[in-house]
Scaffold this motif. Structure first.
Motif: not given
Length: 377
Positions: A263, A267, A360-361, A364, A367-368
């Motif tokens: 993630a 970005e 958690p990564f 994310k 989701q991305m």
């Protein structure tokens, strides 16, 4: 004047008339010459004037005729430059510095480097940007079966290691392609190289990017296994994972751990490329269902689905699917001995802590991308 009168009186009348006529003619000629000179200064020059007049047209025609004659002297019999001239001119224009390409953001992806009957070299339209130990080599080997995909075998490492060599050097690494074929390269380290996204965008903002991802825990162990095969004396996996084993703090400075934080790296790429230009390939499904993942790749590249289940067979020795007929060969082919290495035994507690760290990564990243890769199931 008195002297002139005396001289004229002394001459016969006929001679005097002739002299007078000559003087008058000379004066008229001088006056007419002066008039023409003044007129020339008042007419607009074809090079400077803004009006289109006959003189400008004559001047343009004269330039064209002169250009034609000069070209004929140089050996161009028709008085016209051949296609080779413009090809060389394009090559000179393409030799501008990479830094200038970054500033202008112009795409050279469709410009050829060399011309021949068997194709031209082009900058890649598609790049496999990562990740290391995710399955990029398998993807490249599989995708090269497609007749409309031409991919360089070795990793150019242009956007991370050899960027100073320029686009001309990079293009020269590419295979020759025909019209309608896609040029592709893969260098897994691009994904974690901060400058790579901006550099690829400077080359071509329309480039299609392919990212092969794999369970970050398995990927880290595979990364360590490869390093161990080259340097048997490196520290244990456990000692490299933690900054402090007692506290359980994961050492994110270790490259094997850092790569799996997908993630974070994604970005950076989304600052330059929209999600629609990035295809996410599952490294796990590439092993269990290569035809299915290759179908997505072919669709993403706008190509006909040619690579199907019929191109693969299960190799019991390797334990995964292999190509029946790879590019340029009539024999079945599996990935080399460096692929599918046996991983060392890792303490289950360490694996659990790594999964807790990555969770958690991973969430994310799901989701991305809008995809659940199932690494936390």
């Amino acid at each position: 004047m008195a002297f002139l009168s005396v001289v004229l009186d002394a001459l016969p009348t006929t001679v005097c008339r002739k002299i007078v006529v000559m003087i008058c003619s000379l004066m008229v000629s001088l006056y007419f010459l002066y008039y023409l000179t003044d007129l020339c200064h008042t007419i607009s020059s074809p090079g400077r004037g803004s009006e289109e007049n006959d003189l400008a047209g004559d001047f343009g025609g004269w330039q064209a005729l002169r250009r034609k004659r000069l070209l004929q002297k140089l050996g161009y019999l028709n008085g016209e430059l051949p296609d080779e001239y413009f090809r060389e001119l394009r090559l000179r224009l393409q030799s501008v510095s990479v830094k200038q390409q970054e500033r202008t953001g112009r795409s050279l992806a469709a410009n050829p480097l060399s011309f021949s009957e068997d194709g031209v070299r082009k900058l890649p339209q598609a790049i496999v940007i990562g990740v290391k130990k995710g399955g990029t080599r398998a993807l490249l080997e599989f995708v090269r079966v497609h007749p409309d995909i031409r991919a360089v075998g070795e990793e150019p490492h242009f956007f991370d290691r050899h960027y100073d060599k320029g686009l001309r050097w990079y293009r020269n690494r590419m295979p020759k392609t025909l019209d309608g074929q896609v040029t592709m390269e893969k260098t897994p380290s691009y994904f974690v190289t901060k400058e790579a996204a901006a550099r690829i965008y400077a080359m071509s903002k329309d480039a299609k990017l392919i990212l092969v991802v794999r369970d970050p825990v398995t990927r880290a162990i595979s990364d360590y296994t490869q390093a161990l095969s080259k340097k048997p004396n490196i520290p244990s996996f456990e000692s490299l994972v933690f900054k402090n084993r007692t506290s359980g703090l994961i050492d994110t400075s270790w490259n094997a751990i850092q790569i799996g934080i997908y993630a974070k790296h994604l970005e950076n790429w989304l600052l330059y490329f929209p999600m629609g230009q990035i295809l996410f390939v599952s490294g796990e499904r590439l092993i269990t269902d290569p035809a299915g993942e290759l179908g997505k790749v072919q669709d993403f590249l706008g190509l006909k689905r040619i690579i199907t289940d019929k191109h693969f067979y299960f190799n019991k020795t390797k334990g995964f699917l292999c190509l029946k007929k790879p590019e340029g060969s009539s024999k079945p082919h599996c990935l080399g001995k460096t692929k599918g290495r046996t991983h060392p035994n890792i303490d289950p507690e360490i694996i659990r802590r790594l999964r807790d760290f990555y969770r958690p990564f991973n969430m994310k990243f799901y989701q991305m991308t809008g995809q659940n890769f199932g690494w936390d199931n």
